[in-house]
Design a protein around this motif. Sequence first.
Motif, PDB file in Angstrom:
ATOM      1  N   LYS A   1      45.279  45.030  31.011  1.00 24.02           N
ATOM      2  CA  LYS A   1      44.832  45.367  32.361  1.00 24.02           C
ATOM      3  C   LYS A   1      43.330  45.147  32.455  1.00 24.02           C
ATOM      4  O   LYS A   1      42.567  45.648  31.620  1.00 24.02           O
ATOM      5  CB  LYS A   1      45.166  46.825  32.683  1.00 24.02           C
ATOM      6  N   GLY A   2      42.906  44.395  33.478  1.00 27.98           N
ATOM      7  CA  GLY A   2      41.504  44.047  33.540  1.00 27.98           C
ATOM      8  C   GLY A   2      40.916  43.957  34.923  1.00 27.98           C
ATOM      9  O   GLY A   2      41.548  44.290  35.930  1.00 27.98           O
ATOM     10  N   ILE A   3      39.684  43.490  34.959  1.00 27.72           N
ATOM     11  CA  ILE A   3      38.894  43.324  36.170  1.00 27.72           C
ATOM     12  C   ILE A   3      38.556  41.848  36.313  1.00 27.72           C
ATOM     13  O   ILE A   3      38.122  41.213  35.343  1.00 27.72           O
ATOM     14  CB  ILE A   3      37.578  44.128  36.085  1.00 27.72           C
ATOM     15  N   GLU A   4      38.771  41.297  37.498  1.00 27.39           N
ATOM     16  CA  GLU A   4      38.290  39.946  37.782  1.00 27.39           C
ATOM     17  C   GLU A   4      37.085  40.037  38.701  1.00 27.39           C
ATOM     18  O   GLU A   4      37.118  40.739  39.715  1.00 27.39           O
ATOM     19  CB  GLU A   4      39.371  39.074  38.414  1.00 27.39           C
ATOM     20  N   ILE A   5      36.031  39.336  38.343  1.00 24.64           N
ATOM     21  CA  ILE A   5      34.815  39.308  39.146  1.00 24.64           C
ATOM     22  C   ILE A   5      34.863  38.089  40.061  1.00 24.64           C
ATOM     23  O   ILE A   5      34.899  36.946  39.598  1.00 24.64           O
ATOM     24  CB  ILE A   5      33.560  39.239  38.254  1.00 24.64           C
ATOM     25  N   GLY A   6      34.888  38.338  41.369  1.00 27.06           N
ATOM     26  CA  GLY A   6      34.878  37.237  42.324  1.00 27.06           C
ATOM     27  C   GLY A   6      36.111  36.366  42.272  1.00 27.06           C
ATOM     28  O   GLY A   6      36.018  35.137  42.262  1.00 27.06           O
ATOM     29  N   GLY A   7      37.281  36.984  42.250  1.00 25.70           N
ATOM     30  CA  GLY A   7      38.528  36.232  42.176  1.00 25.70           C
ATOM     31  C   GLY A   7      38.736  35.319  43.377  1.00 25.70           C
ATOM     32  O   GLY A   7      38.238  35.579  44.475  1.00 25.70           O
ATOM     33  N   SER A   8      39.480  34.253  43.173  1.00 23.04           N
ATOM     34  CA  SER A   8      39.707  33.265  44.220  1.00 23.04           C
ATOM     35  C   SER A   8      41.172  32.886  44.290  1.00 23.04           C
ATOM     36  O   SER A   8      41.836  32.725  43.255  1.00 23.04           O
ATOM     37  CB  SER A   8      38.870  32.004  43.962  1.00 23.04           C
ATOM     38  N   LEU A   9      41.674  32.721  45.502  1.00 23.29           N
ATOM     39  CA  LEU A   9      43.052  32.273  45.699  1.00 23.29           C
ATOM     40  C   LEU A   9      43.235  30.843  45.200  1.00 23.29           C
ATOM     41  O   LEU A   9      44.329  30.453  44.793  1.00 23.29           O
ATOM     42  CB  LEU A   9      43.402  32.345  47.185  1.00 23.29           C
ATOM     43  N   ILE A  10      42.164  30.063  45.206  1.00 20.62           N
ATOM     44  CA  ILE A  10      42.241  28.668  44.789  1.00 20.62           C
ATOM     45  C   ILE A  10      42.417  28.553  43.283  1.00 20.62           C
ATOM     46  O   ILE A  10      43.051  27.633  42.786  1.00 20.62           O
ATOM     47  CB  ILE A  10      40.982  27.907  45.252  1.00 20.62           C
ATOM     48  N   ASN A  11      41.861  29.514  42.559  1.00 16.63           N
ATOM     49  CA  ASN A  11      41.835  29.440  41.098  1.00 16.63           C
ATOM     50  C   ASN A  11      42.390  30.733  40.502  1.00 16.63           C
ATOM     51  O   ASN A  11      41.648  31.546  39.978  1.00 16.63           O
ATOM     52  CB  ASN A  11      40.400  29.192  40.621  1.00 16.63           C
ATOM     53  N   PRO A  12      43.690  30.957  40.578  1.00 14.64           N
ATOM     54  CA  PRO A  12      44.263  32.215  40.108  1.00 14.64           C
ATOM     55  C   PRO A  12      44.472  32.232  38.596  1.00 14.64           C
ATOM     56  O   PRO A  12      44.844  31.228  37.998  1.00 14.64           O
ATOM     57  CB  PRO A  12      45.612  32.265  40.822  1.00 14.64           C
ATOM     58  N   PHE A  13      44.211  33.376  37.978  1.00 12.95           N
ATOM     59  CA  PHE A  13      44.507  33.541  36.558  1.00 12.95           C
ATOM     60  C   PHE A  13      45.908  34.111  36.343  1.00 12.95           C
ATOM     61  O   PHE A  13      46.473  33.990  35.269  1.00 12.95           O
ATOM     62  CB  PHE A  13      43.483  34.465  35.904  1.00 12.95           C
ATOM     63  N   CYS A  14      46.458  34.769  37.358  1.00  6.58           N
ATOM     64  CA  CYS A  14      47.793  35.363  37.264  1.00  6.58           C
ATOM     65  C   CYS A  14      47.878  36.370  36.132  1.00  6.58           C
ATOM     66  O   CYS A  14      48.792  36.326  35.300  1.00  6.58           O
ATOM     67  CB  CYS A  14      48.860  34.282  37.118  1.00  6.58           C
ATOM     68  N   LEU A  15      46.914  37.266  36.118  1.00  6.12           N
ATOM     69  CA  LEU A  15      46.871  38.344  35.138  1.00  6.12           C
ATOM     70  C   LEU A  15      46.911  39.677  35.873  1.00  6.12           C
ATOM     71  O   LEU A  15      46.804  39.730  37.100  1.00  6.12           O
ATOM     72  CB  LEU A  15      45.590  38.238  34.306  1.00  6.12           C
ATOM     73  N   ASN A  16      47.049  40.744  35.121  1.00  3.84           N
ATOM     74  CA  ASN A  16      47.077  42.083  35.709  1.00  3.84           C
ATOM     75  C   ASN A  16      45.639  42.558  35.927  1.00  3.84           C
ATOM     76  O   ASN A  16      45.040  43.184  35.055  1.00  3.84           O
ATOM     77  CB  ASN A  16      47.837  43.034  34.792  1.00  3.84           C
ATOM     78  N   THR A  17      45.095  42.228  37.099  1.00  4.03           N
ATOM     79  CA  THR A  17      43.686  42.525  37.373  1.00  4.03           C
ATOM     80  C   THR A  17      43.504  43.153  38.746  1.00  4.03           C
ATOM     81  O   THR A  17      44.349  43.017  39.634  1.00  4.03           O
ATOM     82  CB  THR A  17      42.835  41.247  37.331  1.00  4.03           C
ATOM     83  N   ILE A  18      42.351  43.819  38.903  1.00  3.65           N
ATOM     84  CA  ILE A  18      41.855  44.166  40.226  1.00  3.65           C
ATOM     85  C   ILE A  18      40.695  43.227  40.523  1.00  3.65           C
ATOM     86  O   ILE A  18      39.956  42.828  39.621  1.00  3.65           O
ATOM     87  CB  ILE A  18      41.411  45.647  40.314  1.00  3.65           C
ATOM     88  N   ASN A  19      40.554  42.856  41.783  1.00  4.59           N
ATOM     89  CA  ASN A  19      39.531  41.894  42.180  1.00  4.59           C
ATOM     90  C   ASN A  19      38.300  42.624  42.700  1.00  4.59           C
ATOM     91  O   ASN A  19      38.376  43.397  43.655  1.00  4.59           O
ATOM     92  CB  ASN A  19      40.094  40.962  43.261  1.00  4.59           C
ATOM     93  N   VAL A  20      37.161  42.372  42.064  1.00 10.67           N
ATOM     94  CA  VAL A  20      35.889  42.974  42.463  1.00 10.67           C
ATOM     95  C   VAL A  20      35.006  41.879  43.034  1.00 10.67           C
ATOM     96  O   VAL A  20      34.820  40.827  42.414  1.00 10.67           O
ATOM     97  CB  VAL A  20      35.189  43.656  41.267  1.00 10.67           C
ATOM     98  N   ASP A  21      34.449  42.145  44.226  1.00  7.36           N
ATOM     99  CA  ASP A  21      33.538  41.182  44.846  1.00  7.36           C
ATOM    100  C   ASP A  21      32.477  41.945  45.617  1.00  7.36           C
ATOM    101  O   ASP A  21      32.675  43.111  45.972  1.00  7.36           O
ATOM    102  CB  ASP A  21      34.289  40.233  45.771  1.00  7.36           C
TER     103      ASP A  21
END
Length: 232
Positions: free
Chosen positions: A57-77
């Motif tokens: 379980k992690g945090i994604e910084i500045g996640g994008s719909l164009i470039n998904p990692f498909c991991l269990n994350t919350i998106n922080v922007d």
Amino acid sequence: MFAVPNRDIPILFSFICIIYLSKNYLPEIPKFGKNCQIYHFQRKESSLAHLFLDNLKGIEIGGSLINPFCLNTINVDFTNGTKTGYKKSELRYSKGGYLNVDVVASGDKLPFKNESYDFVISSHAIEHFFDPIKTIEEWFRVIKINGYIFMTIPHKERTFDRLKNRTTLNELLLRHNGTYYDGPDDGHHNIWITEDVMELCRNRNWTVVAWLDKDDVFGNGFTIALQKNKYL
């Protein structure tokens, strides 16, 4: 040539019509992946990220719909608005969709407790921070012992930064120590090749557990994965 039995002609015709309409008239239909929506226009997922971060379980910084990692994350922007250039791109490519922001916060000042997540992941984000040492130290703060920081970073020679001077380790140390430095004004404070960030990691005693000189998604960047030890 081959013959189609008369009874199968209506079925074959219907199949052809469905294929034609789906490619020309129907809206983009998302395919569902692991913990995310994957549209046909999106980039492939990072195999290296899945190797290290699946089932965590992690945090994604500045996640994008164009470039998904498909991991269990919350998106922080830093904003949940749709007026930034990045969100406008998402809206345009997805015909109205974009990746929701779960937490509005600066990536170098996260509103989470110490050692509360398994990893922090980012793609084409760390170069936007004036003090990347402070930022990465903040990411280390919120991940657990043996957790990961996974970064895909633009490579100077494979992006629009290729004509600019590289950011030196000395410049980064001056910024981190509070000495003013007038960096690029186009949003990229840091211009790097792979070895520049590896040098920074050695200077800070950060443990590199994997790296790719050419990332496995866009190919215009490089990837570095760090692991937190008990001394950080």
